[in-house]
Design an enzyme around this catalytic site. Structure first.
Site, short mmCIF file in Angstrom:
data_model
loop_
_atom_site.label_atom_id
_atom_site.label_comp_id
_atom_site.label_asym_id
_atom_site.label_seq_id
_atom_site.Cartn_x
_atom_site.Cartn_y
_atom_site.Cartn_z
N ASP A 81 0.81 -1.16 0.14
CA ASP A 81 0.08 0.00 0.03
C ASP A 81 0.90 1.40 0.01
OD1 ASP A 81 0.75 -0.56 2.83
OD2 ASP A 81 -0.63 0.94 3.48
N GLU A 175 -0.06 -1.30 5.64
CA GLU A 175 1.27 -0.83 6.54
C GLU A 175 1.04 0.75 6.68
OE1 GLU A 175 5.10 0.86 7.67
OE2 GLU A 175 3.96 1.19 6.13
ZN LIG Z 1 6.78 1.90 4.02
#
Ligand SMILES: [Zn+2]
Length: 414
Positions: A81, A175
């Site tokens: 992401d 994340e």
């Molecule tokens: Zn990162």
């Protein structure tokens, strides 16, 4: 065989922005499009059991070559992401070949310039090729550079026929919203140790991060017509200001660096009647973090004495911990990374992270996992850039680490 630059330029075409405060897993469905593509790529290069699970996590592995089964199983992890801070849709990256140390005009129409005076570090890359944005989106080097580097290392390793221990690869969603480790299946992943490859200069290695907690403060006031308020009104907004005034003035993010911790007021809203404050507390040293929590408790109790019980309520919650204590017993992870970094002619830079990483969470979940730099700079914004040379060096660093571990007997280091 595909080079790391081409791979990277393809991955950043996928918009994989994650969004906070969403119940969905992963937070955005579009992350799975990159996930599916990576699975196909892993399968076609000959990796085993490459698949994406229902939560958008991608896994795959390479079995040990015969005779190398004794080596520790090593994991390489990156996240798919990109940050919610800026769009990663329609990224129009440009390669600046043979960079000469000048300002780079990203977008002539909108007058967006990547200035050396703002980002002096960029001059380190004179003579190299840089990949930049057109100034309207982020680049996505955080962390598609990590993915491109891992994938390229895997392909090169397979093509070279060099021996290796078992290697597991994992790509996580979400994340950037702090959930990348939440559903990581450590057991099935099967690695003894791992590295996240995420952000920072090539040659960086990080195994210390903040211990983190949050403090949620609610202040109840008493509202009454200001004309008749004498000895009756309790203004929760003013008490909120008192809370802040009781904290050390210099212990804020804007006044601290390196190993210095802070208390950061990151949200405050209220009326006379009720005010909410939200702080994040950070320190590399656990005792010092405990002191910061203790101080919050004292402030709450002092103000409750002054204004009456129940005026101030405080909720403290731990968020994550410094992975140092989990890495030190496996210090070979740092030493081998340093050896690998030196082997490509870079000086290893061991840096304490002023934040957390997925690797820190994974370390506490049972998978010791320091972080390696990818070569990216200025993450989460339009000035994000990466040197192609740094990406190539990181691929070589990963291959060297795998080579070093192939010669180690797990039983001797566990
Ligand atoms: Zn990162």
């Amino acid at each position: 065989m595909k080079n790391v630059q081409d791979r990277f330029l393809e991955y950043i075409q996928y918009d994989t922005q994650s969004i906070p405060d969403c119940e969905c897993i992963p937070s955005t469905e579009k992350q799975k499009l990159l996930g599916a593509r990576l699975v196909n790529e892993m399968l076609s290069m000959g990796m085993e059991n490459a698949h994406m699970d229902g939560k958008g996590y991608v896994y795959g592995y390479l079995s040990a070559t015969p005779g190398y089964e004794q080596a520790p199983v090593l994991g390489l992890i990156a996240h798919m992401d990109t940050s919610p801070d800026l769009s990663g849709k329609n990224v129009k990256a440009r390669v600046v070949t043979n960079y000469h140390g000048e300002d780079i005009t990203l977008n002539r129409e909108q007058d967006i310039v990547l200035k050396v005076s703002d980002f002096p570090q960029i001059t380190k890359y004179e003579g190299e090729d840089l990949i930049v944005t057109d100034g309207t989106t982020l680049l996505g080097a955080d962390d598609k550079a990590g993915i491109a580097e891992i994938m390229t290392a895997m392909e090169q390793l397979l093509k070279s026929g060099r021996p290796h221990g078992k290697i597991c690869v994992g790509f996580t969603p979400d994340e950037e919203i702090g959930r990348g480790a939440d559903f990581f299946d450590i057991k099935n992943f099967g690695a003894d140790f791992a590295y996240t490859v995420d952000g920072g200069e090539a040659g960086e290695i990080e195994f210390e991060n903040f211990n983190a907690a949050s403090a949620k403060i609610t202040i109840r006031g008493v509202n009454i017509h200001p004309g008749m308020a004498k000895d009756k009104m309790i203004n929760s907004l003013l008490i909120a200001m008192e809370v802040q005034s009781l904290l050390p003035e210099m212990e804020t993010p804007a006044h601290t660096e390196g190993y210095e911790g802070f208390c950061h007021l990151n949200k405050m809203e209220g009326t006379v009647e009720r005010t909410h404050m939200h702080y994040i507390l950070r320190d590399h040293n656990m005792d010092k973090l405990e002191q910061k929590k203790e101080r919050m408790l004292q402030i709450a109790s002092k103000l409750n004495e002054k204004y009456g019980r129940g005026t101030v309520t405080l909720e403290l919650q731990d968020s994550y911990y410094n992975m140092k204590e989990k890495i030190l017993p496996h210090y070979h992870l740092v030493e081998n990374a340093c050896t690998a970094i030196q082997s490509v002619g870079l000086k290893p830079k061991v840096i304490p992270i002023r934040g957390g990483t997925d690797g820190a969470r994974l370390s506490f979940m049972g998978l010791p996992c320091p972080n390696l730099g990818t070569g990216g700079h200025n993450a989460h914004g339009k000035f994000e850039y990466i040197s192609v040379n740094s990406m190539e060096k990181t691929v070589s660093i990963l291959l060297k680490i795998l080579d070093l571990y192939s010669k180690i007997d797990l039983k001797k280091i566990k």
